[in-house]
Enzyme design. Sequence first.
Site, mmCIF file in Angstrom:
data_model
loop_
_atom_site.group_PDB
_atom_site.id
_atom_site.type_symbol
_atom_site.label_atom_id
_atom_site.label_comp_id
_atom_site.label_asym_id
_atom_site.label_seq_id
_atom_site.Cartn_x
_atom_site.Cartn_y
_atom_site.Cartn_z
ATOM 1 N N GLN A 344 0.936 -1.055 0.151
ATOM 2 C CA GLN A 344 -0.147 -0.132 0.059
ATOM 3 C C GLN A 344 1.046 1.076 -0.036
ATOM 4 O OE1 GLN A 344 -3.927 -0.250 1.354
ATOM 5 N NE2 GLN A 344 -3.705 0.867 -0.317
ATOM 6 N N THR A 514 -0.682 -3.213 7.496
ATOM 7 C CA THR A 514 -0.659 -4.462 7.226
ATOM 8 C C THR A 514 -1.591 -4.790 6.066
ATOM 9 O OG1 THR A 514 -0.633 -4.581 9.656
ATOM 10 C CG2 THR A 514 -1.028 -6.660 8.567
ATOM 11 N N HIS A 515 -1.194 -4.418 5.038
ATOM 12 C CA HIS A 515 -1.868 -4.510 3.893
ATOM 13 C C HIS A 515 -1.044 -5.123 2.685
ATOM 14 C CE1 HIS A 515 -4.536 -0.826 5.151
ATOM 15 N NE2 HIS A 515 -4.511 -1.545 5.780
ATOM 16 N N CYS A 516 -0.698 -6.311 2.774
ATOM 17 C CA CYS A 516 0.305 -7.397 1.978
ATOM 18 C C CYS A 516 -0.436 -8.129 0.959
ATOM 19 C CB CYS A 516 1.267 -8.156 2.732
ATOM 20 S SG CYS A 516 2.308 -7.262 3.964
ATOM 21 N N GLN A 517 -0.506 -8.109 -0.388
ATOM 22 C CA GLN A 517 -1.175 -8.787 -0.991
ATOM 23 C C GLN A 517 -0.278 -9.476 -2.186
ATOM 24 O OE1 GLN A 517 -3.057 -5.556 0.889
ATOM 25 N NE2 GLN A 517 -1.593 -5.434 -0.831
#
Lengths: 586, 333
Positions: A344, A514-517
Site C-alpha cells: 500500500q 498490514t496490507h500485503c497482497q
Amino acid sequence: MATLPKVDVLLVGFGLVNGVIANELSKQTGLNIVALERGPYRDTFPDFLQDHFDEWRYAVQGELFQDLSRNTVTFRNERAQTALPMRQWGSFLPGNGVGGAMVHWNGASWRFLPQHFEYRTHLENRYGAGFLPEDTTIQDWGVTWDEMEPYFTQYEKTFGIGGKAGNIRGEIQEGGNPFEGPRSEEYPQPSPKKPYGPTLFHEAATQLGFKSFPQPSGNSAGSYTNPDGMTLAPCNYCGFCERFGCHVGAKASPILTVIPSALKSGRVQVRQFSNAFRVNHRNGQAVSVSYYDGAGREQEQPADLIVLGAWMLENVRLLLLSGIGQPYDPVQNTGVVGRNYTYQTGGAGATIWYDDKVMNRFMGAGAVGYAIDEFHSDNFDHSGLGFFGGGNIASNQTGARPIQSSGPLPEETPGWGSGWKAGVKQYYNRSAGFGMQGESPAYRQNYVDLDPTYRDAWGNPLLRMTFNWTDNERKMVRWIADNPITQIANAMGGSITQIRGDISNYSIVPYQSTHCQGGAVMGSDPTTSVVNTFLQTWELPNLFVVGASAFPQNAGYNPTGTVGALAYRAADAIIKQYLPNPGPLA
Amino acid sequence: MVTPDPTNERTLPTSSPDAEGPDAGQGPAEPTVRTVAFDLVGEMGGRRIDRRRLLTTGAATGLAATAATLGAGGALAQDATPQPGGGTPAGGMAGHDMAGMEAGPATNQGFTVFVPFQAAIIQAAAARLIPTDEHGPGATEAGVVYFIDRQLAKEGMGLRGRQYEHGPFLEGEPNQGDQSQMPVRDRFRLGIFALESFAQQTFNKGFVACSPEEQDKLLSDLEQGIPENFGGAALQAQPLPGSPDQTSNIGLETDAGASVGADAFFTLLLNWTMAGFFCDPVQGGNRDMVGWKLIGFPGAHISYFNEIEKHNQPFQGEYISLGQYQEQVGGGI
Ligand SMILES: Cc1cc2nc3c(=O)[nH]c(=O)nc-3n(C[C@H](O)[C@H](O)[C@H](O)COP(=O)(O)OP(=O)(O)OC[C@H]3O[C@@H](n4cnc5c(N)ncnc54)[C@H](O)[C@@H]3O)c2cc1C
C-alpha cells in the site's frame, strides 16, 4: 509423528477467511471441520475488557502479533541485495490467534471500485496499450463488480459495517461516495460518531467542492445483531483500537461474529497453538496438512478438503514449502507462486497544528472520520501526468496513545529537553491530520520466494520479500501531495502546516500498514494465476487458497472488505459447486 | 554497526505510528566493559580513588553513593562533596532536579537488572532528555529508570517485544532494520559504560557529576553519532559459523560490529525514556501519571461515547491508570 483420523474439512489459520468458510459450511452442510490456528484463543471477556489499556504491552511489544522469534520474513529492495530478516516488528503487524488480525485491526472497511477488478483492460481502453510502464504486471481479476457485489453485501451485514451509500442500484446518493460501484442496498449500520479533527478535514474538503463522505467503518455505531444472530456493542471511542482487542465487543471481528456462530454448530473444532508447515499431496489431490502442535511435536491431519486462510505471507509460504504451483522466476518471467506481491503506497499526507483548537486526540477508534475518492484509481484524468493510479484520501482519529503518538510535533520542535517538553505540552492535543492510501501496482521485479539462508524455529525456510516502489508511485505521491493534499491542508486553517510527499525506497522499519497482497493471485489464466476465480488452486482441486494473497494488485483502500467478499464467494462455490461435484471449478 | 533509521516514532501521524529503528553492533564485549568499568568506578564520587583499593571496596562504595543519588538517603548523600556545576557528585539530580523530587516518590524501589551505579547514569541522562522544569515533573519523577530496569528483566523481549534471533547476523541497509544479535540489556550495559567513559574523556569526571550543560553536550554528541568509537569494544568480531559468505561485512576489518553506536544508543535511550515517561504506570514508569498530566492524556477511560462529539471542548475527566481501571472491572482482585 502421529497421523490423526481424517476429517472432512481442514482449515489452516482461523482468522477472517476461515471464520467465514467455517461459518458457511457449518450452517449449510453437516461436514466435520477442524481449524489449525497457531495462536491462542482470546475474547472480549476476560482478555480485552480487563487489560487492553496497556500501550507498551500491546502496541509496542506486540502482545497480539505473530511471534517473530518463531517466524518472520526476510526483506530486500532488489535482487542484487542480500535479504535480511525483519527481526523486530515494523512495516506490518500480522495477527496470531483465533480471529486473526481483525482482532487488532482498525476497521476501515472498503469495497474496491468496479474498475479495479478489470484494471488492465480499463486503463488500456482509456489511455492506449503503451500507457502502462513496461515492467508492470497488473492484470484483471477474472471477476466483475456485478459478480462480487452480493458477497460484499453479505460481508458487510455479517460484520455490521457502518457507512453512507453513495450509489444504490445506479442512483447516486447525497452524502456518500459517488465513485463507488452500485450497491444493492444501504450499509447495514450508520457510520460511527466523528471526532473534531476529521470534521475539520470534511468541512475543508466540502468547501473545495470534493464529495467528502463518512469513512466506512467496522467500529459499530450502535448495538447490532447480524443475520447469524451475533451481536456487536456500540463503540466507546476509547482510543485503544488498532493493535488492541476491543474491550467492549464493538470492533467487527471474527471472534464476535463468524467464529462463535460456527462453533455453535458443534461440528467445528479449533486446535490452538498449531503451526501448519506443509500441505501433503498425491496424484493431484491434497491429502493432509503437517503441523507442529503446542508441544512442538509433528502431527499430520488428513482431510478431504483443505482451505488455506493463513494470511497472505503464510498462504504463499505454505504453497512454496509444499511444492504446490510453479514458483515465480523474475528473470525468466515464468511461474506463478510468489508473483505480483504488492503493498500500500503511503507517504502523501498533511499535519495541521492549531493554537486555538483542542482535538481530544486520545478519543477515537480505528475508522472514525471522513474520506474523498476524487484522486483514487482512475477517478481523475491521468493524461500527461506521467503516472497511473492514485488513492483514497482520508482523515481518521484513531486515538493518540502517548508512547507512539505524543507527536507529530511541528518540525522545529526539539526532539528532547525542555524545548521538546514545551512543544509536546502545547501541541500534543492540537493537531489534525490526513493522508492518502495509495494504490500499489504489481511489477515484474517485486515478488516473494523462499529465503536461501534464514529459517523458522522448526528449520523451514522463511519467506523472502523483494519489493520497492517505482517512479510511478513516487510521482503519484508527489502529485497528490502537491495538489489535493496541499489544497485541503491550506483550507483547514491552523497555525502550522506540514505536507509530506516523498517516498524513496520502501523500508521495512516504520509501521505503514498490514496490507500485503499477492503471491497466489486469482485469474482466469493458469499461466498468470495460482487460483481460479473461486480461489481454488489450478493444481489441486481440493485445495483453496483464500485471502489478499489472491489480489493481482492492490487498490488505494484497505483490503479487508474485499478479502471478506472473496471468502464468501469461495464458500459459496465450495458449497454450491464443489461439494456436489468435487473437481476443478474452472 | 548500522546507522539508526532517521524515522522518529513520535513524529509520525497517528494513523501510522512508527517505532524505533536504531541498531547496535554484535558480539560480546565483556573484557572491554570490565576495563571501562574500572576506570569509571575510579571516578566515583568525583574523588580519585586508588585503583587497587577500589578493587576491594569499589563495589560497596559505588553502590552506596549511587543509592544515595537515587534517593535512598543515608550518610553518603550528606557526605558527598559538592561538585562544580552543581549537584552532588554522583548525581546532577540532587541539585537541579530537587524541585521535581517533591513531585514524585523518591524512594529507591530497588533494581532487578541495573546496579545502582548504572541506574544513576540512566537516571541522570533521562533527566536531561525529559527534564524537571517549569513545565512540571520529568523523567526522574516518572521513575523512568525503574521502567527501563523492569523491562530489561523480561525474558525474551527485544527492542519491541519478541524478535527473530537466528543468524547469520549480517550488516544490512538501514531500511532492513536492526540486525544485531546484541540483547537490549547488553546494549544498555555497553552504552552506559561508554557514556561514562565519554564523560570522563571529555570533562574528566563521571556523567552524573557533570553539570546539566555538560550532560546536554554529551547527549547531543551521541545523538549525532559522536564519538565514532562509542562503546568501541576492543574485541575482534568473528565471522559467524554458518555464515554463507565468510567475506561479508560482519565487522572483520573494524571492531564496530562489537559496539553499540553512539547514535543508536542515544535513540534507544530516548525511545525507552519516552516510553517510561508515557507508559501506563503498570509498566513501572509514569509514576503518578506525570507524563500523561504534562500533555493531557487521561489514560484508561472505558468510554468517551458522550464526549467525542463535543468538538473543541477540552476534556475534563480524571486521569485513570490501568490498575485503577482494573479495580473497577476486575471483579474484586
Ligand atoms: C494493525 C492492523 C490494522 C489493520 N487495519 C485494517 C483496516 O483498517 N482495514 C482493513 O481493511 N484491513 C485492516 N487490517 C488488515 C486485516 O486485519 C486483514 O486484512 C485481515 O485480518 C485478513 O484476514 P485473513 O483471514 O486473510 O488473515 P488473518 O485474519 O490474519 O488470519 C490468519 C490466521 O492464520 C493464522 N496462521 C498463520 N499462519 C499459520 C500457520 N502456518 N499455521 C496455523 N495458523 C496460521 C494466524 O495466526 C491468523 O490467526 C489491519 C491489520 C492490522 C494488523
